[in-house]
Design an enzyme around this catalytic site. Structure first.
Site, PDB file in Angstrom:
ATOM      1  N   ASP A  24       4.809 -31.904  16.052  1.00 56.84           N
ATOM      2  CA  ASP A  24       4.895 -32.863  15.584  1.00 56.84           C
ATOM      3  C   ASP A  24       3.702 -33.289  15.854  1.00 56.84           C
ATOM      4  O   ASP A  24       3.102 -33.997  17.403  1.00 56.84           O
ATOM      5  CB  ASP A  24       6.337 -33.284  16.860  1.00 56.84           C
ATOM      6  CG  ASP A  24       7.100 -34.285  15.830  1.00 56.84           C
ATOM      7  OD1 ASP A  24       5.959 -35.639  15.478  1.00 56.84           O
ATOM      8  OD2 ASP A  24       8.427 -34.785  15.853  1.00 56.84           O
ATOM      9  N   VAL A  47       7.116 -37.940   8.302  1.00 53.12           N
ATOM     10  CA  VAL A  47       6.220 -38.203   9.139  1.00 53.12           C
ATOM     11  C   VAL A  47       6.343 -39.663   9.574  1.00 53.12           C
ATOM     12  O   VAL A  47       6.420 -40.515  10.691  1.00 53.12           O
ATOM     13  CB  VAL A  47       4.649 -38.265   8.942  1.00 53.12           C
ATOM     14  CG1 VAL A  47       3.629 -38.619   9.487  1.00 53.12           C
ATOM     15  CG2 VAL A  47       4.629 -36.610   8.686  1.00 53.12           C
ATOM     16  N   ASP A  48       6.799 -40.876   8.322  1.00 49.75           N
ATOM     17  CA  ASP A  48       6.609 -42.248   7.853  1.00 49.75           C
ATOM     18  C   ASP A  48       7.752 -42.659   9.363  1.00 49.75           C
ATOM     19  O   ASP A  48       7.125 -43.327  10.549  1.00 49.75           O
ATOM     20  CB  ASP A  48       6.704 -42.250   6.528  1.00 49.75           C
ATOM     21  CG  ASP A  48       6.084 -43.938   6.545  1.00 49.75           C
ATOM     22  OD1 ASP A  48       5.162 -44.091   7.315  1.00 49.75           O
ATOM     23  OD2 ASP A  48       6.515 -44.360   5.290  1.00 49.75           O
TER      24      ASP A  48
HETATM   25  P1  ADP Z   1       5.475 -37.271   1.787  1.00 44.59           P
HETATM   26  O1  ADP Z   1       6.177 -38.357   1.258  1.00 44.59           O
HETATM   27  O2  ADP Z   1       3.844 -36.724   1.705  1.00 44.59           O
HETATM   28  O3  ADP Z   1       5.732 -35.439   1.315  1.00 44.59           O
HETATM   29  P2  ADP Z   1       7.102 -36.047   4.277  1.00 44.59           P
HETATM   30  O4  ADP Z   1       6.208 -36.786   5.395  1.00 44.59           O
HETATM   31  O5  ADP Z   1       8.028 -36.172   4.232  1.00 44.59           O
HETATM   32  O6  ADP Z   1       5.550 -36.931   3.218  1.00 44.59           O
HETATM   33  O7  ADP Z   1       6.702 -35.278   4.387  1.00 44.59           O
HETATM   34  C1  ADP Z   1       5.264 -34.368   4.901  1.00 44.59           C
HETATM   35  C2  ADP Z   1       4.526 -32.776   5.882  1.00 44.59           C
HETATM   36  O8  ADP Z   1       4.689 -33.841   6.767  1.00 44.59           O
HETATM   37  C3  ADP Z   1       6.227 -32.516   5.604  1.00 44.59           C
HETATM   38  O9  ADP Z   1       5.894 -31.056   5.778  1.00 44.59           O
HETATM   39  C4  ADP Z   1       7.236 -32.566   6.413  1.00 44.59           C
HETATM   40  O10 ADP Z   1       7.988 -31.193   6.669  1.00 44.59           O
HETATM   41  C5  ADP Z   1       5.803 -32.193   7.447  1.00 44.59           C
HETATM   42  N1  ADP Z   1       6.552 -33.831   8.591  1.00 44.59           N
HETATM   43  C6  ADP Z   1       7.632 -34.375   9.154  1.00 44.59           C
HETATM   44  N2  ADP Z   1       7.938 -34.491  10.196  1.00 44.59           N
HETATM   45  C7  ADP Z   1       6.657 -34.595  10.680  1.00 44.59           C
HETATM   46  C8  ADP Z   1       6.610 -34.776  11.891  1.00 44.59           C
HETATM   47  N3  ADP Z   1       6.841 -35.229  12.951  1.00 44.59           N
HETATM   48  N4  ADP Z   1       5.079 -33.756  12.223  1.00 44.59           N
HETATM   49  C9  ADP Z   1       4.272 -33.963  11.667  1.00 44.59           C
HETATM   50  N5  ADP Z   1       4.858 -33.334  10.031  1.00 44.59           N
HETATM   51  C10 ADP Z   1       6.276 -33.710  10.164  1.00 44.59           C
END
Ligand code: ADP
Length: 192
Positions: A24, A47-48
């Site tokens: 994470d 992630v956001d």
């Molecule tokens: P985007 O809108 O740019 O696609 P996302 O956040 O939806 O961004 O997803 C980008 C990548 O990050 C995906 O591979 C998702 O599985 C992954 N992801 C989601 N949450 C986390 C986290 N807390 N830490 C690391 N990677 C994450």
């Protein structure tokens, strides 16, 4: 590669280390973690959502000030804010492209998101930066197409640019995407 195990891979370029870690991004203690943001910087899912939830309201306050001053971010752009309550010192918010089939300039835009984030970290004289796999979640960019772009932009930057960055980590959320990035890293012909 050194210190490798099932959940971590490491490569050295030009005195800097590029690592893959399964986990994470919130838990990373890098100087800066990168947010896969959207143009309005108002938070979201993935992630956001995790960054704003763990980092607290100071991040969103600064995002709002940036948007009020500059308007929404263009795809590929990057801005930097406090990291609030996170372990990192800063968050870089960058906007990756939404996958529209691959003929809409997505690969160049994805490369720009990585490059602009690395440049911003360099401008601030930061030494370590952690990236998620930008665009491969809600924005639906296929991981097998995104990973080679992500890795090659970082490798190019470390090899060719003058930078304070000594450690770049890709934080990959599950085994499937970790394996995709591992294959890309292992295919790089030359290290050093
Ligand atoms: P985007 O809108 O740019 O696609 P996302 O956040 O939806 O961004 O997803 C980008 C990548 O990050 C995906 O591979 C998702 O599985 C992954 N992801 C989601 N949450 C986390 C986290 N807390 N830490 C690391 N990677 C994450």
């Amino acid at each position: 590669m050194k210190r490798d195990d099932a959940r971590e891979k490491h490569l050295e370029f030009n005195g800097a280390v590029l690592s893959l870690v399964m986990g994470d991004i919130i838990a990373q203690s890098a100087d800066v973690i990168v947010n896969a943001a959207n143009p309005g910087l108002m938070g979201g899912g993935g992630v956001d959502g995790a960054i704003h939830q763990a980092g607290g309201p100071a991040i969103l306050d600064e995002c709002k000030r940036i948007i009020a001053k500059h308007g929404p971010l263009q795809t590929g752009e990057a801005v930097i804010t406090t990291a609030g309550d996170l372990k990192a010192k800063f968050v870089i918010h960058t906007v990756g492209p939404i996958w529209l089939g691959g003929r809409d300039g997505e690969s160049d835009l994805l490369a720009s998101a990585y490059r602009n984030s690395l440049s911003l970290a360099t401008d601030r004289k930061l030494e370590s930066i952690a990236f998620p796999s930008i665009s491969t979640g809600a924005y639906r960019y296929p991981a097998t197409k995104a990973a080679p772009i992500a890795v090659s932009e970082v490798v190019k930057f470390l090899r060719l640019e003058t930078t304070t960055i000594r450690r770049v980590v890709f934080v990959l959320f599950n085994q499937e995407i970790f394996d995709v990035y591992t294959k890309v890293l292992e295919a790089i012909p030359f290290q050093g």
